[in-house]
Design a protein around this motif. Structure first.
Motif, PDB file in Angstrom:
ATOM      1  N   HIS A  76      45.184  97.169 -27.864  1.00 29.55           N
ATOM      2  CA  HIS A  76      44.801  95.896 -28.495  1.00 29.55           C
ATOM      3  C   HIS A  76      43.408  95.970 -29.112  1.00 29.55           C
ATOM      4  O   HIS A  76      42.603  96.828 -28.749  1.00 29.55           O
ATOM      5  CB  HIS A  76      44.851  94.772 -27.467  1.00 29.55           C
ATOM      6  CG  HIS A  76      43.913  94.956 -26.306  1.00 29.55           C
ATOM      7  ND1 HIS A  76      42.653  94.386 -26.267  1.00 29.55           N
ATOM      8  CD2 HIS A  76      44.016  95.655 -25.148  1.00 29.55           C
ATOM      9  CE1 HIS A  76      42.043  94.727 -25.140  1.00 29.55           C
ATOM     10  NE2 HIS A  76      42.852  95.508 -24.434  1.00 29.55           N
ATOM     11  N   GLY A  88      40.613  98.425 -24.978  1.00 31.63           N
ATOM     12  CA  GLY A  88      41.633  98.187 -25.999  1.00 31.63           C
ATOM     13  C   GLY A  88      41.366  98.978 -27.267  1.00 31.63           C
ATOM     14  O   GLY A  88      42.204  99.772 -27.708  1.00 31.63           O
ATOM     15  N   GLU A 119      45.400  90.424 -26.409  1.00 31.10           N
ATOM     16  CA  GLU A 119      45.839  90.912 -25.096  1.00 31.10           C
ATOM     17  C   GLU A 119      45.105  90.197 -23.974  1.00 31.10           C
ATOM     18  O   GLU A 119      45.662  89.914 -22.919  1.00 31.10           O
ATOM     19  CB  GLU A 119      45.601  92.431 -25.004  1.00 31.10           C
ATOM     20  CG  GLU A 119      46.162  93.071 -23.737  1.00 31.10           C
ATOM     21  CD  GLU A 119      45.191  93.119 -22.575  1.00 31.10           C
ATOM     22  OE1 GLU A 119      45.620  93.455 -21.466  1.00 31.10           O
ATOM     23  OE2 GLU A 119      44.007  92.794 -22.758  1.00 31.10           O
ATOM     24  N   GLU A 120      43.822  89.902 -24.197  1.00 31.90           N
ATOM     25  CA  GLU A 120      42.990  89.372 -23.116  1.00 31.90           C
ATOM     26  C   GLU A 120      43.380  87.957 -22.698  1.00 31.90           C
ATOM     27  O   GLU A 120      43.268  87.594 -21.529  1.00 31.90           O
ATOM     28  CB  GLU A 120      41.510  89.376 -23.522  1.00 31.90           C
ATOM     29  CG  GLU A 120      40.951  90.750 -23.902  1.00 31.90           C
ATOM     30  CD  GLU A 120      40.761  91.663 -22.694  1.00 31.90           C
ATOM     31  OE1 GLU A 120      41.053  91.244 -21.568  1.00 31.90           O
ATOM     32  OE2 GLU A 120      40.330  92.809 -22.911  1.00 31.90           O
ATOM     33  N   HIS A 183      43.663 103.986 -22.537  1.00 35.19           N
ATOM     34  CA  HIS A 183      42.760 102.871 -22.227  1.00 35.19           C
ATOM     35  C   HIS A 183      41.660 103.382 -21.323  1.00 35.19           C
ATOM     36  O   HIS A 183      41.879 104.314 -20.552  1.00 35.19           O
ATOM     37  CB  HIS A 183      43.569 101.768 -21.505  1.00 35.19           C
ATOM     38  CG  HIS A 183      42.989 100.397 -21.642  1.00 35.19           C
ATOM     39  ND1 HIS A 183      41.908  99.981 -20.894  1.00 35.19           N
ATOM     40  CD2 HIS A 183      43.329  99.354 -22.428  1.00 35.19           C
ATOM     41  CE1 HIS A 183      41.620  98.726 -21.230  1.00 35.19           C
ATOM     42  NE2 HIS A 183      42.465  98.324 -22.160  1.00 35.19           N
TER      43      HIS A 183
HETATM   44 ZN   LIG Z   1      42.320  96.185 -22.476  1.00 36.57          ZN
END
Ligand SMILES: [Zn+2]
Length: 403
Positions: A76, A88, A119-120, A183
């Motif tokens: 992300h 991300g 995403e968060e 990640h």
């Molecule tokens: Zn992340």
């Protein structure tokens, strides 16, 4: 390999909004600008770039056999307010380097780099918007949710170039053959082990409990110590017991992050204490054991203090195991690069959990976080050599998976 260019790009995305950096909430103008930069980098690689109804970006390096399932890789581009350079973002920027490193070798399967939106979930309250939309798992009321200034997901999505009319129906057809996410670890395990890379075994499940302990209010001066039903004392014992419980189960963590006492006055014995308990484990049966443990502990400590405890479950998400087959490809690529294979669970949620939940064989490669694993902070840091190692491993894994 382009680890220098990766560092430059991470820095550019980090500083593209107004300070304090980085501040790219989901479906915001700052997130849009990051997506525009990344789309340009994708085009520089001659990839076919597409924006989907959730305003995610998907860029393809076509394979020689269009009938084979695609290999997806990505992460992300949004951040929490005051986030770091790597969370991300490295999973997308690093994936582009790994694809470039594939060079001109013809591969049967198409490789697709995906950059997910929001995403968060720190703006609208629900995480993994982009990946959940892709697999058709948005909540029925999700587009009407609003941020702190009253802007709805629907309006923000339209402004970011998404399609609110189509976003709720899912469109991942045909499904990719697999999904890889690189990640930063966001924790200290790899740094403590002295290793640059790790292969994720599972993404933890989470059980949230609310505990309410009822005691008896009384005068702090006139009530003898042996005549009290002090809800706060019971709660204190529970906080300590929850910690001991988590320590007794491998890879489990437990947190009491909130504790309210009533009436909350210095000279009054607390008649009520309410606690939140956040339980996490990569193993479902361990999550059950943690939950059972907290329930029985709450009863015990309450009884000892002459109080009564009531435990309610908030939400619970199951652990998500990463695909053994895709993990194995990653592990072999790590070994080939000359590093020991370290397997560890992820204590945080990720888009890879969403993709796995949709039945797509998924795996994650973790890169060492330095400075004790600090994340969701501008102090987030990973070494350039570790980023280079991750890109190399990712590229080898992609060439295997796309073969
Ligand atoms: Zn992340």
């Amino acid at each position: 390999m382009g680890a220098e260019r990766v560092s430059e790009r991470l820095e550019e995305l980090f500083t593209l909004g107004k300070p304090p950096h980085a501040n790219r909430p989901g479906l915001s103008a700052a997130e849009d600008r990051a997506f525009a930069r990344v789309a340009a980098w994708m085009e520089e690689l001659d990839m076919r770039v597409e924006r989907d109804p959730a305003a995610n970006l998907v860029a393809r390096r076509p394979g020689t056999d269009p009938d084979l399932g695609e290999v997806w890789v990505g992460s992300h581009l949004d951040t929490v307010p005051g986030g770091g350079r790597y969370d991300g973002t490295f999973g997308v920027v690093g994936a582009l380097e790994a694809v470039e490193a594939l060079g001109a070798q013809p591969l049967p399967r198409t490789v697709a780099v995906v950059a997910f939106r929001d995403e968060e979930g720190s703006r609208f309250g629900r995480s993994c918007f982009g990946s959940r939309a892709l697999i058709g798992r948005l909540e029925p009321d999700e587009l009407s949710a609003t941020d702190a200034s009253g802007i709805s997901v629907r309006d923000a999505l339209a402004r970011s170039g998404g399609d609110p009319e189509r976003v709720s129906s899912g469109w991942l057809d045909p499904r990719p053959a697999c999904f890889l996410e690189t990640h930063i670890e966001q924790g200290p395990v790899l740094e403590r082990s002295g290793l640059p890379l790790g292969v994720v075994s599972a993404i933890v499940g989470v059980a949230e409990l609310q505990v309410r302990i009822s005691g008896r209010r009384g005068h702090a001066g006139t009530t003898p110590m042996d005549a009290r039903a002090d809800a706060l004392v019971a709660a204190a014992e529970l906080v300590d017991g929850v910690r001991a419980l988590a320590l007794s189960i491998p890879d489990a963590v437990a947190t009491v992050g909130r504790l309210d006492a009533q009436p909350g006055a210095a000279n009054v014995i607390a008649e009520l204490a309410e606690l939140s308990v956040d339980l996490r484990s990569p193993v479902e049966s361990d999550l059950d054991e943690l939950e059972r443990g907290v329930r029985s502990l709450a009863g015990e400590v309450a009884e000892r203090q002459g109080c009564v405890a009531e435990v309610r479950r908030g939400w619970r998400s199951p652990p998500t195991e990463m695909s053994p087959a895709v993990r194995d490809v990653l592990a072999k690529a790590v070994a080939r690069a000359g590093y020991p294979i370290k397997t560890l669970p992820s204590g945080a949620g990720h888009d890879a959990a969403v993709m796995a939940a949709a039945g797509i064989p998924s795996a994650m490669l973790f890169v060492r976080s330095l400075s004790g694993g600090v994340s969701h902070s501008a102090d987030e840091h990973s070494d350039r050599r570790d980023l280079r190692a991750a890109i190399q491993v990712l590229s080898v894994a992609l060439s295997r998976l796309a073969a």
